[in-house]
Enzyme design. Structure first.
Site, PDB file in Angstrom:
ATOM      1  N   MET A 128      54.328 -43.638 -42.267  1.00 15.58           N
ATOM      2  CA  MET A 128      53.278 -43.377 -43.190  1.00 15.58           C
ATOM      3  C   MET A 128      52.484 -44.673 -42.621  1.00 15.58           C
ATOM      4  O   MET A 128      53.374 -45.913 -42.599  1.00 15.58           O
ATOM      5  CB  MET A 128      53.238 -42.851 -44.506  1.00 15.58           C
ATOM      6  CG  MET A 128      54.525 -41.785 -44.723  1.00 15.58           C
ATOM      7  SD  MET A 128      53.937 -42.007 -47.072  1.00 15.58           S
ATOM      8  CE  MET A 128      56.053 -41.018 -46.822  1.00 15.58           C
ATOM      9  N   HIS A 178      64.890 -36.474 -40.943  1.00 15.44           N
ATOM     10  CA  HIS A 178      63.701 -36.690 -40.462  1.00 15.44           C
ATOM     11  C   HIS A 178      62.920 -38.137 -41.553  1.00 15.44           C
ATOM     12  O   HIS A 178      63.599 -38.431 -41.822  1.00 15.44           O
ATOM     13  CB  HIS A 178      63.311 -35.588 -41.770  1.00 15.44           C
ATOM     14  CG  HIS A 178      61.795 -35.490 -42.115  1.00 15.44           C
ATOM     15  ND1 HIS A 178      60.796 -34.478 -41.939  1.00 15.44           N
ATOM     16  CD2 HIS A 178      60.952 -35.750 -43.229  1.00 15.44           C
ATOM     17  CE1 HIS A 178      59.998 -34.665 -41.706  1.00 15.44           C
ATOM     18  NE2 HIS A 178      59.936 -34.917 -42.221  1.00 15.44           N
ATOM     19  N   HIS A 233      57.827 -37.229 -38.400  1.00 20.43           N
ATOM     20  CA  HIS A 233      56.751 -36.868 -38.633  1.00 20.43           C
ATOM     21  C   HIS A 233      55.848 -37.882 -39.226  1.00 20.43           C
ATOM     22  O   HIS A 233      56.127 -38.538 -39.800  1.00 20.43           O
ATOM     23  CB  HIS A 233      57.282 -36.494 -40.277  1.00 20.43           C
ATOM     24  CG  HIS A 233      56.256 -35.944 -41.087  1.00 20.43           C
ATOM     25  ND1 HIS A 233      56.289 -35.244 -42.079  1.00 20.43           N
ATOM     26  CD2 HIS A 233      54.961 -34.828 -40.761  1.00 20.43           C
ATOM     27  CE1 HIS A 233      55.054 -35.171 -42.752  1.00 20.43           C
ATOM     28  NE2 HIS A 233      54.046 -34.740 -42.104  1.00 20.43           N
ATOM     29  N   MET A 258      52.580 -38.828 -39.915  1.00 18.78           N
ATOM     30  CA  MET A 258      51.342 -39.369 -41.304  1.00 18.78           C
ATOM     31  C   MET A 258      50.679 -40.199 -41.027  1.00 18.78           C
ATOM     32  O   MET A 258      49.976 -41.338 -41.590  1.00 18.78           O
ATOM     33  CB  MET A 258      52.334 -39.150 -42.953  1.00 18.78           C
ATOM     34  CG  MET A 258      52.564 -37.586 -42.866  1.00 18.78           C
ATOM     35  SD  MET A 258      53.120 -37.746 -44.170  1.00 18.78           S
ATOM     36  CE  MET A 258      55.506 -38.871 -43.583  1.00 18.78           C
ATOM     37  N   ASP A 302      59.168 -39.858 -42.155  1.00 21.21           N
ATOM     38  CA  ASP A 302      58.573 -39.995 -42.448  1.00 21.21           C
ATOM     39  C   ASP A 302      57.675 -40.937 -42.006  1.00 21.21           C
ATOM     40  O   ASP A 302      58.076 -41.905 -42.663  1.00 21.21           O
ATOM     41  CB  ASP A 302      58.815 -39.676 -43.768  1.00 21.21           C
ATOM     42  CG  ASP A 302      59.067 -38.154 -44.506  1.00 21.21           C
ATOM     43  OD1 ASP A 302      59.726 -37.869 -45.697  1.00 21.21           O
ATOM     44  OD2 ASP A 302      57.826 -37.399 -43.994  1.00 21.21           O
ATOM     45  N   SER A 337      65.241 -36.174 -45.203  1.00 20.05           N
ATOM     46  CA  SER A 337      64.569 -36.786 -45.680  1.00 20.05           C
ATOM     47  C   SER A 337      64.662 -38.783 -45.689  1.00 20.05           C
ATOM     48  O   SER A 337      65.110 -38.530 -46.802  1.00 20.05           O
ATOM     49  CB  SER A 337      62.917 -36.982 -45.386  1.00 20.05           C
ATOM     50  OG  SER A 337      61.968 -37.549 -46.060  1.00 20.05           O
ATOM     51  N   ASP A 351      58.317 -28.345 -46.189  1.00 18.75           N
ATOM     52  CA  ASP A 351      58.382 -30.236 -46.365  1.00 18.75           C
ATOM     53  C   ASP A 351      57.922 -30.871 -47.614  1.00 18.75           C
ATOM     54  O   ASP A 351      56.817 -30.830 -47.699  1.00 18.75           O
ATOM     55  CB  ASP A 351      57.582 -31.241 -44.696  1.00 18.75           C
ATOM     56  CG  ASP A 351      57.804 -31.613 -45.509  1.00 18.75           C
ATOM     57  OD1 ASP A 351      57.946 -32.603 -43.937  1.00 18.75           O
ATOM     58  OD2 ASP A 351      58.192 -33.186 -46.432  1.00 18.75           O
ATOM     59  N   MET A 363      54.104 -28.376 -45.148  1.00 23.92           N
ATOM     60  CA  MET A 363      53.968 -29.141 -46.350  1.00 23.92           C
ATOM     61  C   MET A 363      53.655 -28.694 -47.694  1.00 23.92           C
ATOM     62  O   MET A 363      52.895 -28.085 -48.093  1.00 23.92           O
ATOM     63  CB  MET A 363      52.672 -29.842 -46.210  1.00 23.92           C
ATOM     64  CG  MET A 363      52.691 -31.123 -45.047  1.00 23.92           C
ATOM     65  SD  MET A 363      53.939 -32.300 -45.024  1.00 23.92           S
ATOM     66  CE  MET A 363      54.425 -33.474 -46.708  1.00 23.92           C
TER      67      MET A 363
HETATM   68  C1  DX5 Z   1      56.413 -36.681 -48.240  1.00 19.62           C
HETATM   69  C2  DX5 Z   1      56.950 -36.175 -46.751  1.00 19.62           C
HETATM   70  C3  DX5 Z   1      58.460 -35.020 -47.054  1.00 19.62           C
HETATM   71  C4  DX5 Z   1      59.130 -35.783 -48.370  1.00 19.62           C
HETATM   72  C5  DX5 Z   1      60.256 -34.979 -49.186  1.00 19.62           C
HETATM   73  O1  DX5 Z   1      54.461 -36.666 -47.366  1.00 19.62           O
HETATM   74  O2  DX5 Z   1      56.293 -35.779 -45.834  1.00 19.62           O
HETATM   75  O3  DX5 Z   1      59.038 -35.153 -46.043  1.00 19.62           O
HETATM   76  O4  DX5 Z   1      59.762 -37.552 -47.679  1.00 19.62           O
HETATM   77  O5  DX5 Z   1      60.563 -35.399 -49.633  1.00 19.62           O
HETATM   78  P1  DX5 Z   1      60.994 -35.307 -51.332  1.00 19.62           P
HETATM   79  O6  DX5 Z   1      62.226 -33.632 -50.815  1.00 19.62           O
HETATM   80  O7  DX5 Z   1      61.572 -35.676 -51.638  1.00 19.62           O
HETATM   81  O8  DX5 Z   1      60.247 -34.039 -51.919  1.00 19.62           O
HETATM   82 ZN    ZN Z   2      58.294 -35.235 -43.948  1.00 14.69          ZN
END
Ligand code: DX5
Ligand code: ZN
Length: 221
Positions: free
Chosen positions: A38, A34, A68, A70, A36, A9, A177, A139
């Protein structure tokens, strides 16, 4: 299907050098990138948009980009990330008014479709969409931040999801994840995961090839 997939990620990477950071982990043996996404609405954090996905493609990243979402709502960003070069697009069922329609939209745009379930979200939606998904993302932290601790109660859920996938006979990947590290990675793989999102446990280390090889060794055990 490829045995294990490692999807670093970028959330925990050096944000001043995301192209190089993506290239470095892929060269070091990672399989996917990956992203993320947000929106400071569905989760209390704000990260990146479709332009980042496009920039990675223009930089030369050819590996699958695992987006991903969110965010809430999802359909508009499904469109723009698909056009920006996403390979897989995953969203949270709570974030779409029409889950089936949003999944269909992802596939209609030529991407692989996934659902992301928070630690307390049950698997109960899955039996109704198994032919429409290519990926289940469980998650193992509450979404919004990297570097959080793995929530062990998710292990049981991973095993239940694995059973559901195996019974369906569908080629669906089971991605976990959040909070994955060298100490718990083997346990997560044994529980039934085959795709691993890893952020801080890779990007806080100096030697990406060594770290990624260590993860491959621990998933294979
Ligand atoms: C959190 C993300 C994860 C996170 C994983 O909302 O969806 O992908 O970045 O990071 P680590 O491996 O540091 O928990
Ligand atoms: Zn993620």
């Amino acid at each position: 299907m490829q045995e294990f997939v490692i999807a670093p990620s970028l959330l925990s990477a050096n944000w001043a050098r995301l192209g190089e950071e993506a290239e470095a982990v892929l060269k070091a043996g990672a399989d996917w990138i990956h992203l993320d996404v947000m929106d400071n609405h569905y989760v209390p954090n704000l990260t990146l948009g479709p332009n980042m996905c496009r920039a990675l493609r223009e930089y030369g990243i050819q590996a699958p980009i695992d987006v991903h979402l969110m965010v809430k709502p999802v359909d508009n960003l499904i469109n723009s990330f698909a056009k920006a070069g996403a390979s897989l697009i995953t969203f949270h069922p709570e974030a779409s008014e029409h889950i089936d329609r949003s999944l269909q939209l992802i596939r209609d745009l030529g991407c692989r479709a996934g659902l992301a379930l928070n630690p307390a979200t049950p698997l109960s939606v899955l039996p109704y969409v198994l032919e429409k998904i290519d990926l289940i993302l469980l998650m193992s932290v509450n979404p919004g931040f990297g570097g959080q601790a793995f929530i062990p109660s998710v292990l049981k859920k991973i095993t239940e999801a694995r059973r559901l996938i195996d019974q369906s006979g569908q080629p669906i990947r089971l991605e976990v994840d959040g909070g994955i590290n060298l100490q718990n990675g083997g346990t997560v793989a044994k529980a039934g995961a085959d795709t691993f999102v890893i952020g801080s446990a890779i990007y806080t280390t100096k030697d990406y090839p060594k770290t990624i090889q260590q993860f491959k060794d621990c998933f294979r055990l």
